[in-house]
Design an enzyme around this catalytic site. Structure first.
Site, PDB file in Angstrom:
ATOM      1  N   HIS A  39       3.284 -22.761 -11.099  1.00  0.00           N
ATOM      2  CA  HIS A  39       4.567 -22.050 -11.156  1.00  0.00           C
ATOM      3  C   HIS A  39       5.036 -21.691  -9.744  1.00  0.00           C
ATOM      4  O   HIS A  39       6.223 -21.779  -9.434  1.00  0.00           O
ATOM      5  CB  HIS A  39       4.432 -20.747 -11.954  1.00  0.00           C
ATOM      6  CG  HIS A  39       4.110 -20.921 -13.404  1.00  0.00           C
ATOM      7  ND1 HIS A  39       2.908 -20.545 -13.951  1.00  0.00           N
ATOM      8  CD2 HIS A  39       4.844 -21.425 -14.427  1.00  0.00           C
ATOM      9  CE1 HIS A  39       2.913 -20.786 -15.246  1.00  0.00           C
ATOM     10  NE2 HIS A  39       4.067 -21.336 -15.566  1.00  0.00           N
ATOM     11  N   GLY A 150       8.093 -28.304 -14.056  1.00  0.00           N
ATOM     12  CA  GLY A 150       6.938 -29.088 -13.653  1.00  0.00           C
ATOM     13  C   GLY A 150       6.872 -30.411 -14.409  1.00  0.00           C
ATOM     14  O   GLY A 150       7.241 -30.488 -15.582  1.00  0.00           O
ATOM     15  N   SER A 188      -2.539 -25.090 -15.858  1.00  0.00           N
ATOM     16  CA  SER A 188      -1.818 -24.661 -17.055  1.00  0.00           C
ATOM     17  C   SER A 188      -2.267 -23.248 -17.404  1.00  0.00           C
ATOM     18  O   SER A 188      -3.442 -22.895 -17.202  1.00  0.00           O
ATOM     19  CB  SER A 188      -2.169 -25.606 -18.221  1.00  0.00           C
ATOM     20  OG  SER A 188      -1.825 -25.007 -19.446  1.00  0.00           O
ATOM     21  N   SER A 189      -1.338 -22.461 -17.937  1.00  0.00           N
ATOM     22  CA  SER A 189      -1.702 -21.093 -18.342  1.00  0.00           C
ATOM     23  C   SER A 189      -2.772 -21.137 -19.422  1.00  0.00           C
ATOM     24  O   SER A 189      -3.561 -20.206 -19.583  1.00  0.00           O
ATOM     25  CB  SER A 189      -0.473 -20.352 -18.880  1.00  0.00           C
ATOM     26  OG  SER A 189       0.557 -20.390 -17.928  1.00  0.00           O
TER      27      SER A 189
END
Ligand code: PAF
Length: 280
Positions: A39, A150, A188-189
């Site tokens: 991010h 992204g 990735s979260s």
């Protein structure tokens, strides 16, 4: 200066109107929070193109299916604000759910084209109409010059580009290369859901995509290469949703040897669903 946080569209518009009056350009980075370096890359790229960057943080219920991880989706607003402060972000839009979807909200942006190609849409049927609806709102609400996304969510990137084009929204959608951990795992979260053992195996998705891309570049048939990648992931304990080669611009099944290709994969490792993609 710490970022200003606004919680509804009226306050957002007050801030962005000021920027426009001053003749400043601005980019929006739409996120669901739980921010990571991927991010922050989008923020940094936003600053390369525009005078100001605004980050939205909103876990959008409309893009989650009934059995998906909405209630468990990671949330860390305090940590996110701190990270964005370090990047010099002046404005965070973290709207309340009621302000985005009041009780009488009745509109859905429905998209076909790149949203109906049998990839994420096959496994997450609610997802792209939910994404199309929220990004349309965010683009219209913010009036941003640029919107940063992204490439990790490659199908999503094509979908939001299509939405902006089809609805004549003058926000330019910009795709940014996937940020990876040192072993190649796409950031990735959801990676935080992985156990230590799973995290060790997770890198295999990227490695297998790379091997398949090398084989295709070396002249091996796409299906043979992607099937081998899928088999290899299954052997390692993944439950594979798809590993496939698609036209990089439309995500259609390739019909001729000269098309630009993108390899895309989605697979479960335990309870975590991972996706990734690379150019061939
Ligand atoms: O990629 C995401 O985090 C979300 O799908 C997005 C684009 C912020 C829309 O909710």
């Amino acid at each position: 200066m710490t970022p200003k946080i606004v919680r509804n569209v009226t306050s957002l518009r007050r801030e962005t109107a000021r920027w426009r009056t001053e003749g400043l350009t601005y980019a929006i980075v739409p996120t669901m929070g739980a921010l990571h370096e991927g991010h922050l890359d989008l923020v940094r790229e936003g600053f390369k193109r525009a005078d100001r960057v605004l980050v939205s943080i909103f876990v959008n219920p409309k893009q989650f299916g009934a059995k998906e991880d909405l209630s468990h989706y990671p949330r860390d607003e305090e940590g996110d604000v701190e990270k964005l402060n370090q990047e010099g972000v002046p404005l965070i839009y973290a709207p309340t759910s009621d302000s985005i979807y009041p009780l009488d909200f009745s509109t859905t942006v429905h998209i076909e084209g790149p949203a109906k190609v049998g990839l994420e849409d096959k496994y997450r049927p609610h997802f792209f109409d939910g994404v199309a609806t929220i990004v349309s709102k965010l683009f219209i609400q913010s009036g941003a010059n640029y919107a940063m996304f992204g490439e990790k969510d490659y199908q999503q990137l094509l979908v939001v580009t299509r939405v902006a084009k089809d609805l004549d929204i003058p926000t330019e959608v910009v795709g940014i290369a996937t940020r990876r951990e040192v072993d190649g795992l796409a950031m990735s979260s959801r990676n935080r859901y992985l156990s230590k053992t799973e995290r060790g195996h997770a890198t295999a998705i990227h490695k297998n995509l790379q091997q398949a891309a090398e084989k295709i570049r070396g002249g091996i048939n796409q299906q043979t290469a992607t099937r081998a990648a899928s088999r290899s992931l299954t052997t390692l304990g993944f439950k594979v949703d798809y590993v496939t080669a698609r036209n990089a611009e439309t995500l259609a099944v390739p019909q001729n040897p000269d098309e630009p290709l993108r390899l895309l994969a989605a697979a479960w490792l335990g309870k975590t669903r991972l996706i990734d993609n690379i150019a061939v």
